[in-house]
Enzyme design. Sequence first.
Site, PDB file in Angstrom:
ATOM      1  N   TYR B 103      -2.955  -8.397  54.502  1.00 57.57           N
ATOM      2  CA  TYR B 103      -3.612  -7.346  55.273  1.00 57.57           C
ATOM      3  C   TYR B 103      -3.685  -7.754  56.747  1.00 57.57           C
ATOM      4  CZ  TYR B 103      -5.426  -5.120  50.995  1.00 57.57           C
ATOM      5  OH  TYR B 103      -5.555  -4.479  49.796  1.00 57.57           O
ATOM      6  N   TYR B 142      -1.023 -10.015  45.987  1.00 56.28           N
ATOM      7  CA  TYR B 142      -1.601 -11.143  46.726  1.00 56.28           C
ATOM      8  C   TYR B 142      -2.677 -11.832  45.888  1.00 56.28           C
ATOM      9  CZ  TYR B 142      -5.153  -7.638  47.860  1.00 56.28           C
ATOM     10  OH  TYR B 142      -6.107  -6.667  47.772  1.00 56.28           O
ATOM     11  N   ARG B 152      -3.804  -9.698  42.676  1.00 55.20           N
ATOM     12  CA  ARG B 152      -3.948  -8.244  42.558  1.00 55.20           C
ATOM     13  C   ARG B 152      -2.576  -7.600  42.368  1.00 55.20           C
ATOM     14  NH1 ARG B 152      -7.388  -4.598  44.159  1.00 55.20           N
ATOM     15  NH2 ARG B 152      -6.824  -4.016  42.073  1.00 55.20           N
ATOM     16  N   HIS B 155      -0.995  -2.437  45.350  1.00 54.80           N
ATOM     17  CA  HIS B 155      -1.804  -1.209  45.334  1.00 54.80           C
ATOM     18  C   HIS B 155      -1.999  -0.683  46.742  1.00 54.80           C
ATOM     19  CE1 HIS B 155      -4.720  -4.427  46.072  1.00 54.80           C
ATOM     20  NE2 HIS B 155      -5.388  -3.520  46.775  1.00 54.80           N
ATOM     21  N   HIS B 157      -4.934   1.547  48.831  1.00 52.15           N
ATOM     22  CA  HIS B 157      -6.277   2.117  48.781  1.00 52.15           C
ATOM     23  C   HIS B 157      -6.258   3.549  49.316  1.00 52.15           C
ATOM     24  CE1 HIS B 157      -8.457  -1.760  48.145  1.00 52.15           C
ATOM     25  NE2 HIS B 157      -7.424  -2.264  48.790  1.00 52.15           N
TER      26      HIS B 157
END
Lengths: 198, 236
Positions: B103, B142, B152, B155, B157
Amino acid sequence: MSTDRPDGISPSQTVGPFFHYGLTPGSAYPKVPVTVDGQVAAQGTPGERIVVTGRVFDGEGTPVPDAMIEIWQADAEGRYAHPADGRARASNSFMGFGRSDTLADGTYRFETIKPGRTPGLNGGEQAPHLLVAVFGRGMLKHLYTRIYFDGEPSNATDAILNLVPSDRRQTLIARREGSTYRLDIRLQGDGETVFFEI
Amino acid sequence: MTLEFPRKSTLAHPPSLHPSYTSTVLRAPKKPLIIVPHTLSELTGPVYGHDKVTETDSDLTRQHDGEPQGERIIVTGRVLDEDGRPVPNALVELWQANAAGRYVHSRDQHPAPLDPNFTGAGRYVTGEDGRYRFTTVKPGAYPWRNHHNAWRPAHIHFSVFGPSFLSRLVTQMYFPGDPLFPFDPIFNGIHDAKARERLISRFDLDTTVPEWALGYQFDIVLRGREATPMEEPHEH
């Protein structure tokens, strides 16, 4: 009516810890152009200007630094900026929506105007309040609560507040300090905030 | 006032407490929620920022001087209510990791490269048909330290504003066939297998643009207003 009726709604998922640049970028992420923040009411918005602030804590009383609070409120005359509220509106740009992330010490903060009384159940009127949604890491779905204002006589007759056991109502009533109203949000444990299913 | 939005719909949501997702343990309320009737406060909701959304807000590959690294994808679908009616004028916001699983967030410490040409945030306002469309890159998986060897699934959000504050939804879109599904406590916090499947997008060749990007369809379903109550015809 469409023929492809879904099996049900999309389930909620956490915002995770890294939502800021997407939802509350402020000036920290300048490539993200559209934002909304804790400045809910522009200068000149009719009404009493107030600050609503507090801290978010977990079940051990530790501040929650990665939560996000959203508020939804009526204007000073108790009208919502939404088509479902059909009452005539003065020409102002007050949208009634704000977002605040929490700081390292769990603090959220809004600068807004105090809402007026809004229509309630069975023709009654509600006490002034903010609708609140709490999001955060470790929260698979957001929680709804309300913020009421200390010293409002109409709190005594508010139908929603009266659904809350009297010994827990203070978790919803912000304490006045000048033009600032302060209310902490406790997700769990001692003094746990009242959360609503809506 | 009669309830316009059914409550049973919300059974699809995960519980607040899901101990294998360890952060829920101290953040889930212990006291039961208080059920409140719906007033104008709940039945209205914000309309903000819609007029400021521009074309590049929904094309995450054109927000910087160069193109981001990774597998370019198109993600499109409809915002519907549970009766299958499109939800027009819904603000859809998304955010995601880059192709390497990092991120742009200042607190993300995963030692994967940041991409100078990718922020990972976008917006779209649905049209009359409830449809939205984003161009982006496929996010990477990640690690996240929830438990030993925790990763995870890839995905995206999604944050969606429906017509009222009670139809507010934040969810995640996953990709079909991800081998990490059985090991992810966030995904598996949704107890109903059919409800979990609603968060898995569908690869769609018709959305795929030849020589350019793979396409995925992902519908987002919000609580629906119940129809006006009618007296059902019946025989005595």
